[in-house]
Design a protein around this motif. Sequence first.
Motif, PDB file in Angstrom:
ATOM      1  N   ASN A   1       2.442  -7.228  -4.283  1.00 38.94           N
ATOM      2  CA  ASN A   1       1.826  -8.066  -5.313  1.00 38.94           C
ATOM      3  C   ASN A   1       0.304  -7.974  -5.332  1.00 38.94           C
ATOM      4  O   ASN A   1      -0.367  -8.827  -5.932  1.00 38.94           O
ATOM      5  N   LYS A   2      -0.242  -6.946  -4.669  1.00 43.67           N
ATOM      6  CA  LYS A   2      -1.688  -6.717  -4.618  1.00 43.67           C
ATOM      7  C   LYS A   2      -2.448  -7.979  -4.206  1.00 43.67           C
ATOM      8  O   LYS A   2      -3.325  -8.474  -4.927  1.00 43.67           O
ATOM      9  N   PRO A   3      -2.112  -8.522  -3.042  1.00 48.60           N
ATOM     10  CA  PRO A   3      -2.748  -9.780  -2.614  1.00 48.60           C
ATOM     11  C   PRO A   3      -4.231  -9.585  -2.323  1.00 48.60           C
ATOM     12  O   PRO A   3      -4.664  -8.504  -1.909  1.00 48.60           O
TER      13      PRO A   3
ATOM     14  N   LYS B   1       8.388   2.041  -5.820  1.00 47.11           N
ATOM     15  CA  LYS B   1       8.488   3.492  -5.652  1.00 47.11           C
ATOM     16  C   LYS B   1       7.123   4.100  -5.324  1.00 47.11           C
ATOM     17  O   LYS B   1       6.997   4.951  -4.440  1.00 47.11           O
ATOM     18  N   GLU B   2       6.092   3.618  -5.993  1.00 48.47           N
ATOM     19  CA  GLU B   2       4.726   4.115  -5.774  1.00 48.47           C
ATOM     20  C   GLU B   2       4.268   3.853  -4.339  1.00 48.47           C
ATOM     21  O   GLU B   2       3.745   4.748  -3.656  1.00 48.47           O
ATOM     22  N   LEU B   3       4.477   2.627  -3.871  1.00 44.25           N
ATOM     23  CA  LEU B   3       4.040   2.264  -2.522  1.00 44.25           C
ATOM     24  C   LEU B   3       4.833   3.009  -1.453  1.00 44.25           C
ATOM     25  O   LEU B   3       4.260   3.543  -0.494  1.00 44.25           O
TER      26      LEU B   3
ATOM     27  N   ASN C   1      13.788  -4.313  -1.015  1.00 42.65           N
ATOM     28  CA  ASN C   1      12.974  -5.190  -0.174  1.00 42.65           C
ATOM     29  C   ASN C   1      11.554  -5.319  -0.706  1.00 42.65           C
ATOM     30  O   ASN C   1      10.888  -6.332  -0.464  1.00 42.65           O
ATOM     31  N   VAL C   2      11.078  -4.306  -1.411  1.00 43.08           N
ATOM     32  CA  VAL C   2       9.729  -4.344  -1.982  1.00 43.08           C
ATOM     33  C   VAL C   2       9.742  -4.917  -3.397  1.00 43.08           C
ATOM     34  O   VAL C   2       8.758  -5.520  -3.846  1.00 43.08           O
TER      35      VAL C   2
ATOM     36  N   VAL D   1       5.106  -2.988   5.298  1.00 44.55           N
ATOM     37  CA  VAL D   1       3.746  -2.841   4.769  1.00 44.55           C
ATOM     38  C   VAL D   1       3.785  -2.809   3.240  1.00 44.55           C
ATOM     39  O   VAL D   1       3.002  -3.496   2.564  1.00 44.55           O
ATOM     40  N   ALA D   2       4.701  -2.013   2.692  1.00 44.24           N
ATOM     41  CA  ALA D   2       4.821  -1.926   1.230  1.00 44.24           C
ATOM     42  C   ALA D   2       5.144  -3.287   0.632  1.00 44.24           C
ATOM     43  O   ALA D   2       4.591  -3.677  -0.406  1.00 44.24           O
TER      44      ALA D   2
END
Length: 224
Positions: free
Chosen positions: A162-164, A127-129, A107-108, A156-157
């Motif tokens: 995509n670091k918006p 995985k990081e998020l 999903n992420v 949330v992740a």
Amino acid sequence: MSNPVVDLRGLTRSFTQGGVTIDVLRGIDLQIMPGEIVALLGPSGSGKSTMLQAVGLLEGGFGGEIAICGQRAEKSNGDARTALRRDHLGFVYQFHHLLPDFDASENVILPQLVSGVPRAEAEERAKELLTALGLGHRLTHRPSQLSGGEQQRVAVARALANKPELVLADEPTGNLDEATSDRVLEEFLRLVRGQGSAALIATHNERLAARMDRVVRLHEGKLH
């Protein structure tokens, strides 16, 4: 000085029901600067979701000016709006809206693939998020196998994948109990601040709003 991530000028929105015109937004002016987290406070039915739909370029029918990351958007066509949403915005809703046939990690990963991120990089970012949100042990679990709080953490992740430059959140913890709500919001704010995104977070909760950088109140169609 940096330009605003969001610049609303004279934003209006009206609906007609049963021959009666209802003015939901009545000349909204709002600027949000890079990295600023703003709470949009107001009771249910005050127009918070309508305002977020305007900022998120999710529907038409609005008057006034809308600029996102310096790009005028109120008269742009569908493709241009889609590109702005994809490249600059992230969304978190009260209900998670996860894809039920995909696990937490997928999903992420998916929104990153849509934006052209290589698969391996997308997997690492997911995985990081998810690990940062306490879900490192739940990467391969589908939404039906996760609690409400865990599902919202995945949402949330996904919004941050995509670091918006701007994250829009509509009552993001409104469907959770108080203790879970506090934890999810704390993690959300920590990650948003950590990557330098701006955020506009709609809520009716004064206590949660107080944890943000600035509070604006929507009352009778105007900001106060």
